[in-house]
Motif scaffolding. Structure first.
Motif, PDB file in Angstrom:
ATOM      1  N   GLU A 179       0.620  -0.740   0.159  1.00  0.00           N
ATOM      2  CA  GLU A 179       0.068   0.304   0.013  1.00  0.00           C
ATOM      3  C   GLU A 179       0.456   1.307  -0.035  1.00  0.00           C
ATOM      4  OE1 GLU A 179      -2.490  -0.379   3.771  1.00  0.00           O
ATOM      5  OE2 GLU A 179      -3.826  -1.704   2.522  1.00  0.00           O
ATOM      6  N   HIS A 180       1.818   1.321   0.404  1.00  0.00           N
ATOM      7  CA  HIS A 180       3.385   2.219   0.604  1.00  0.00           C
ATOM      8  C   HIS A 180       3.970   2.521  -0.608  1.00  0.00           C
ATOM      9  CE1 HIS A 180       1.233   3.567   5.202  1.00  0.00           C
ATOM     10  NE2 HIS A 180       0.941   3.087   4.115  1.00  0.00           N
ATOM     11  N   GLY A 181       3.647   1.254  -1.292  1.00  0.00           N
ATOM     12  CA  GLY A 181       4.574   1.228  -2.385  1.00  0.00           C
ATOM     13  C   GLY A 181       6.015   0.858  -2.495  1.00  0.00           C
ATOM     14  N   VAL A 182       6.539  -0.510  -1.576  1.00  0.00           N
ATOM     15  CA  VAL A 182       7.259  -0.489  -1.530  1.00  0.00           C
ATOM     16  C   VAL A 182       7.175  -2.378  -2.490  1.00  0.00           C
ATOM     17  CG1 VAL A 182       8.452  -2.180  -0.399  1.00  0.00           C
ATOM     18  CG2 VAL A 182       7.771  -0.354   0.637  1.00  0.00           C
ATOM     19  N   SER A 183       7.726  -3.076  -3.032  1.00  0.00           N
ATOM     20  CA  SER A 183       7.746  -3.898  -4.384  1.00  0.00           C
ATOM     21  C   SER A 183       7.710  -4.977  -2.734  1.00  0.00           C
ATOM     22  CB  SER A 183       8.374  -3.680  -5.088  1.00  0.00           C
ATOM     23  OG  SER A 183       8.739  -5.625  -5.301  1.00  0.00           O
ATOM     24  N   VAL A 184       6.494  -5.930  -2.550  1.00  0.00           N
ATOM     25  CA  VAL A 184       6.333  -7.201  -1.881  1.00  0.00           C
ATOM     26  C   VAL A 184       6.569  -8.706  -2.309  1.00  0.00           C
ATOM     27  CG1 VAL A 184       5.124  -8.492  -0.266  1.00  0.00           C
ATOM     28  CG2 VAL A 184       5.928  -5.700  -0.118  1.00  0.00           C
ATOM     29  N   GLU A 185       6.549  -9.489  -2.640  1.00  0.00           N
ATOM     30  CA  GLU A 185       6.670 -11.003  -3.028  1.00  0.00           C
ATOM     31  C   GLU A 185       6.769 -11.520  -1.638  1.00  0.00           C
ATOM     32  OE1 GLU A 185       9.241 -14.482  -4.832  1.00  0.00           O
ATOM     33  OE2 GLU A 185       9.574 -12.359  -5.701  1.00  0.00           O
ATOM     34  N   HIS A 186       4.887 -11.839  -1.790  1.00  0.00           N
ATOM     35  CA  HIS A 186       4.363 -12.705  -0.102  1.00  0.00           C
ATOM     36  C   HIS A 186       4.625 -14.369  -0.276  1.00  0.00           C
ATOM     37  CE1 HIS A 186       1.152 -13.464   2.690  1.00  0.00           C
ATOM     38  NE2 HIS A 186       2.228 -14.154   2.939  1.00  0.00           N
ATOM     39  N   THR A 187       4.581 -15.266   0.053  1.00  0.00           N
ATOM     40  CA  THR A 187       4.500 -16.509   0.223  1.00  0.00           C
ATOM     41  C   THR A 187       3.891 -17.787   0.816  1.00  0.00           C
ATOM     42  OG1 THR A 187       5.414 -18.660  -0.733  1.00  0.00           O
ATOM     43  CG2 THR A 187       7.127 -17.707   0.407  1.00  0.00           C
TER      44      THR A 187
END
Length: 223
Positions: A179-187
């Motif tokens: 939501e704050h513009g950070v690239s995230v990879e969530h598994t």
């Protein structure tokens, strides 16, 4: 509160071997003898020192912070503190079933309150040892889900487990980072329990998790 360089030696060795990168394990001070922010400052100081001396150990100056459980909390809060202070530069943060919230009620804490290694009762006890003054519990550098802004933080890899009381706060932190513009990879390892990455002797999926983390490091940091 618990754990040491020795308890996580196998996991660090597996990551170093499979990712092809240098892994430094930090022997930070433990609560209750050393409550917050002792562990945070130890980890921050180690990260700062390593970033300034990276050329002594490897040919790369790229740095990621990583940790599981309480270590995931520290990787996240070191990233926040580094943003606040403007140093060191952290390229990636790897948050493995991280603790990001204090005593807020969450579905996963109720669903997985007992019977899955880490219990809700354990969580309450650990947190009360870590936080000496309850006012500190509201500091985002203690529990990062409370931070008003998560912008300009390093891209993140977040791993959660289905049968883990910390599942929802890890997911919530991944969502807020996005939501704050950070690239995230969530598994999310739906069938796994908290701590499974340290259980290679009894759980085959440990290697799946380590390989996924190593692949992320290879792709985002090493190459």
């Amino acid at each position: 509160m618990l754990g040491s360089i020795d308890t996580h030696d196998n996991l660090c060795r597996l990551l170093a071997k499979r990712a092809g990168c240098l892994v430094v394990s930090v022997g930070y001070r433990l609560a209750p003898e050393h409550p917050w922010p002792a562990a945070l400052m130890d980890c921050y100081d180690a990260t700062l020192w390593l970033s300034r001396n990276a050329d002594r150990f490897s040919g790369s100056d790229r740095v990621a912070v990583a940790g599981d459980s309480a270590g995931g909390n520290l990787a996240a809060t070191v990233s926040l503190l580094a943003r606040e202070r403007g140093m060191p530069n952290i390229d990636r943060q790897l948050l493995l079933y991280p603790a990001t919230a204090y005593l807020e009620p969450m579905t996963s804490r109720a669903e997985n309150a007992s019977g899955y290694f880490l219990t809700a009762e354990d969580l309450i006890w650990f947190m009360k040892q870590y936080i000496e003054d309850t006012l500190d519990a509201h500091n985002p550098l203690a529990f990062p889900l409370q931070a008003r802004s998560l912008s300009e933080l390093p891209p993140a890899f977040v791993l959660t487990c289905g049968f883990d009381p910390l599942r929802d706060e890890g997911t919530a932190y991944a969502d807020r980072l996005r939501e704050h513009g950070v690239s995230v990879e969530h598994t999310n390892y739906e069938s796994m329990i908290h701590g499974f990455l340290n259980m290679e002797a009894i759980i085959d999926r440990t290697y799946d998790g380590v390989d996924e983390i190593a692949a992320y490091l290879q792709r985002e940091l090493v190459q």
